[in-house]
Design a protein around this motif. Sequence first.
Motif, PDB file in Angstrom:
ATOM      1  N   LEU A 264       0.829  -1.210   0.000  1.00 17.37           N
ATOM      2  CA  LEU A 264       0.000   0.000   0.000  1.00 17.37           C
ATOM      3  C   LEU A 264       0.868   1.266   0.000  1.00 17.37           C
ATOM      4  CD1 LEU A 264      -2.711  -1.261   2.480  1.00 17.37           C
ATOM      5  CD2 LEU A 264      -3.180  -0.459   0.143  1.00 17.37           C
ATOM      6  N   GLU A 265       2.017   1.193   0.663  1.00 18.55           N
ATOM      7  CA  GLU A 265       2.928   2.344   0.695  1.00 18.55           C
ATOM      8  C   GLU A 265       3.542   2.604  -0.676  1.00 18.55           C
ATOM      9  OE1 GLU A 265       4.741   1.975   5.217  1.00 18.55           O
ATOM     10  OE2 GLU A 265       6.166   2.099   3.551  1.00 18.55           O
ATOM     11  N   LEU A 266       3.814   1.507  -1.422  1.00 18.69           N
ATOM     12  CA  LEU A 266       4.635   1.632  -2.630  1.00 18.69           C
ATOM     13  C   LEU A 266       3.836   1.679  -3.927  1.00 18.69           C
ATOM     14  CD1 LEU A 266       7.389  -0.927  -1.564  1.00 18.69           C
ATOM     15  CD2 LEU A 266       7.632   1.571  -1.655  1.00 18.69           C
ATOM     16  N   CYS A 267       2.544   1.343  -3.890  1.00 20.43           N
ATOM     17  CA  CYS A 267       1.814   1.152  -5.153  1.00 20.43           C
ATOM     18  C   CYS A 267       1.369   2.472  -5.793  1.00 20.43           C
ATOM     19  CB  CYS A 267       0.603   0.252  -4.916  1.00 20.43           C
ATOM     20  SG  CYS A 267      -0.642   1.013  -3.872  1.00 20.43           S
ATOM     21  N   ASN A 268       1.148   2.421  -7.102  1.00 24.11           N
ATOM     22  CA  ASN A 268       0.530   3.570  -7.788  1.00 24.11           C
ATOM     23  C   ASN A 268      -0.992   3.383  -7.778  1.00 24.11           C
ATOM     24  OD1 ASN A 268      -0.189   1.775  -9.862  1.00 24.11           O
ATOM     25  ND2 ASN A 268       1.708   2.170 -10.989  1.00 24.11           N
ATOM     26  N   GLU A 269      -1.715   4.343  -8.334  1.00 20.95           N
ATOM     27  CA  GLU A 269      -3.182   4.312  -8.258  1.00 20.95           C
ATOM     28  C   GLU A 269      -3.776   3.053  -8.888  1.00 20.95           C
ATOM     29  OE1 GLU A 269      -5.418   6.119  -6.549  1.00 20.95           O
ATOM     30  OE2 GLU A 269      -3.589   6.964  -5.670  1.00 20.95           O
ATOM     31  N   GLU A 270      -3.189   2.651 -10.012  1.00 21.25           N
ATOM     32  CA  GLU A 270      -3.708   1.489 -10.730  1.00 21.25           C
ATOM     33  C   GLU A 270      -3.499   0.213  -9.910  1.00 21.25           C
ATOM     34  OE1 GLU A 270      -2.483  -0.240 -14.988  1.00 21.25           O
ATOM     35  OE2 GLU A 270      -2.408   1.962 -14.779  1.00 21.25           O
ATOM     36  N   VAL A 287      -5.883 -14.306  -5.316  1.00 13.00           N
ATOM     37  CA  VAL A 287      -4.633 -14.456  -4.556  1.00 13.00           C
ATOM     38  C   VAL A 287      -3.442 -14.318  -5.501  1.00 13.00           C
ATOM     39  CG1 VAL A 287      -3.258 -16.031  -3.131  1.00 13.00           C
ATOM     40  CG2 VAL A 287      -5.740 -15.917  -2.818  1.00 13.00           C
ATOM     41  N   ALA A 288      -3.553 -14.961  -6.675  1.00 12.60           N
ATOM     42  CA  ALA A 288      -2.456 -14.911  -7.644  1.00 12.60           C
ATOM     43  C   ALA A 288      -2.208 -13.475  -8.096  1.00 12.60           C
ATOM     44  CB  ALA A 288      -2.772 -15.807  -8.833  1.00 12.60           C
ATOM     45  N   LYS A 289      -3.285 -12.694  -8.296  1.00  9.26           N
ATOM     46  CA  LYS A 289      -3.130 -11.300  -8.733  1.00  9.26           C
ATOM     47  C   LYS A 289      -2.382 -10.479  -7.674  1.00  9.26           C
ATOM     48  CE  LYS A 289      -6.559 -10.537 -12.253  1.00  9.26           C
ATOM     49  NZ  LYS A 289      -7.617 -11.590 -12.184  1.00  9.26           N
ATOM     50  N   VAL A 290      -2.716 -10.737  -6.413  1.00  7.23           N
ATOM     51  CA  VAL A 290      -2.028 -10.016  -5.332  1.00  7.23           C
ATOM     52  C   VAL A 290      -0.545 -10.380  -5.330  1.00  7.23           C
ATOM     53  CG1 VAL A 290      -1.877  -9.697  -2.827  1.00  7.23           C
ATOM     54  CG2 VAL A 290      -4.124  -9.794  -3.931  1.00  7.23           C
ATOM     55  N   LYS A 291      -0.252 -11.669  -5.535  1.00 10.48           N
ATOM     56  CA  LYS A 291       1.153 -12.101  -5.537  1.00 10.48           C
ATOM     57  C   LYS A 291       1.934 -11.496  -6.699  1.00 10.48           C
ATOM     58  CE  LYS A 291       0.802 -16.190  -2.696  1.00 10.48           C
ATOM     59  NZ  LYS A 291       1.208 -17.565  -2.420  1.00 10.48           N
ATOM     60  N   VAL A 292       1.291 -11.382  -7.863  1.00 10.43           N
ATOM     61  CA  VAL A 292       1.947 -10.744  -9.009  1.00 10.43           C
ATOM     62  C   VAL A 292       2.299  -9.300  -8.655  1.00 10.43           C
ATOM     63  CG1 VAL A 292       1.559  -9.882 -11.367  1.00 10.43           C
ATOM     64  CG2 VAL A 292       0.919 -12.230 -10.778  1.00 10.43           C
ATOM     65  N   LEU A 293       1.365  -8.638  -8.004  1.00 13.44           N
ATOM     66  CA  LEU A 293       1.586  -7.250  -7.603  1.00 13.44           C
ATOM     67  C   LEU A 293       2.760  -7.144  -6.608  1.00 13.44           C
ATOM     68  CD1 LEU A 293       0.301  -4.450  -7.969  1.00 13.44           C
ATOM     69  CD2 LEU A 293      -0.963  -4.869  -5.870  1.00 13.44           C
ATOM     70  N   TYR A 294       2.800  -8.048  -5.655  1.00 12.52           N
ATOM     71  CA  TYR A 294       3.913  -8.056  -4.687  1.00 12.52           C
ATOM     72  C   TYR A 294       5.251  -8.178  -5.426  1.00 12.52           C
ATOM     73  CZ  TYR A 294       0.822  -8.761  -0.566  1.00 12.52           C
ATOM     74  OH  TYR A 294      -0.105  -8.631   0.442  1.00 12.52           O
ATOM     75  N   ASN A 295       5.249  -9.002  -6.481  1.00 11.71           N
ATOM     76  CA  ASN A 295       6.489  -9.157  -7.243  1.00 11.71           C
ATOM     77  C   ASN A 295       6.837  -7.901  -8.022  1.00 11.71           C
ATOM     78  OD1 ASN A 295       7.458 -11.769  -6.531  1.00 11.71           O
ATOM     79  ND2 ASN A 295       5.750 -12.663  -7.689  1.00 11.71           N
ATOM     80  N   GLU A 296       5.801  -7.284  -8.644  1.00 14.06           N
ATOM     81  CA  GLU A 296       6.035  -6.027  -9.369  1.00 14.06           C
ATOM     82  C   GLU A 296       6.640  -4.968  -8.459  1.00 14.06           C
ATOM     83  OE1 GLU A 296       2.174  -6.402 -12.332  1.00 14.06           O
ATOM     84  OE2 GLU A 296       2.348  -4.609 -11.077  1.00 14.06           O
ATOM     85  N   LEU A 297       6.170  -4.962  -7.227  1.00 15.94           N
ATOM     86  CA  LEU A 297       6.649  -3.953  -6.273  1.00 15.94           C
ATOM     87  C   LEU A 297       7.977  -4.370  -5.621  1.00 15.94           C
ATOM     88  CD1 LEU A 297       3.204  -3.114  -4.599  1.00 15.94           C
ATOM     89  CD2 LEU A 297       4.497  -1.654  -6.159  1.00 15.94           C
TER      90      LEU A 297
END
Length: 342
Positions: A264-270, A287-297
């Motif tokens: 939440l600290e690091l993400c952009n609006e999208e 769950v998989a979508k959240v994990k992909v996001l964690y990796n992007e960040l």
Amino acid sequence: MADLKSTFLKVYSVLKQELLEDPAFEWTPDSRQWVERMLDYNVPGGKLNRGLSVIDSYKLLKEGQELTAEEIFLASALGWCIEWLQAYFLVLDDIMDSSHTRRGQPCWFRVPKVGLIAANDGILLRNHIPRILKKHFRGKAYYVDLLDLFNEVEFQTASGQMIDLITTLEGEKDLSKYTLSLHRRIVQYKTAYYSFYLPVACALLIAGENLDNHIVVKDILVQMGIYFQVQDDYLDCFGDPETIGKIGTDIEDFKCSWLVVKALELCNEEQKKVLYEHYGKADPASVAKVKVLYNELKLQGVFTEYENESYKKLVTSIEAHPSKPVQAVLKSFLAKIYKRQK
Ligand code: GPP
Ligand code: MG
Ligand code: MG
Ligand code: MG
């Protein structure tokens, strides 16, 4: 070390046998069998870090003096009380978190014919602690302090567990409240006191110390406990289930995990929209979508940085402590968890 562990495990058998012959209850073969199976399933199968730390810490406080058999037994019995406390918390936590596995086996409540009897087993495990203490420590000058310590720490843990749970209430799921300060409050109470302060406080009590004189030690151990729970949150997503013995459920459970707070600290609006939409859903695709996001960040890197930073800070505060034996206790504890994979 292997030797210490086998001595420690022998004390488990002694304590278990005493509990199975507790004269306060009219035992039958069935009831005895149930409790024995329940204990063997839930008490001795973990890393035993907390329990063994009581003996380690006590040895270090005695600065190399040879411990008597009686001293080793008492330190081990207290170590086991902490392992009993841990078993009690985990049996109930797994029901509350709808977890599936623990220590490489199904959670106790998932075992056929156990189900919600596990809730009562948790209460029994909790009740075994004062029975062990009464049998082995009643005559000691520090008996009252010991009882008080276990009571205080249990209250702190249950209070931490309460905030861990009420932040995930259905209908009130709101990621905007997930901040580092809420996370710190949850993990300090639900984990740090019982996992880190309690073992060292037990060792200090049997060494004849007054806990009021060790506030700084307590503060350092609480900081270490917070770091330990951040590792637990990290491993929930990035750990190997084979190694950690459990399958993570934090994303599904909408937990205020260190990972989601950092995301939440690091993400952009999208990316924020993705989190708001998919965090806290049982659906594997979410769950998989959240994990992909964690990796992007790049949260793995963010965690490594946090880990290195926490380690440095802890070493600095430990080295500022005036007592060498106390420093040794704290350093030994830190060494057990630094860069842990399980
Ligand atoms: C760990 O949280 C906290 C506990 C085990 C304390 C439970 C307290 C009670 C009063 C029941 P966690 O859910 O992250 O642990 P794990 O990842 O091991 O399930
Ligand atoms: Mg849990
Ligand atoms: Mg939990
Ligand atoms: Mg966890």
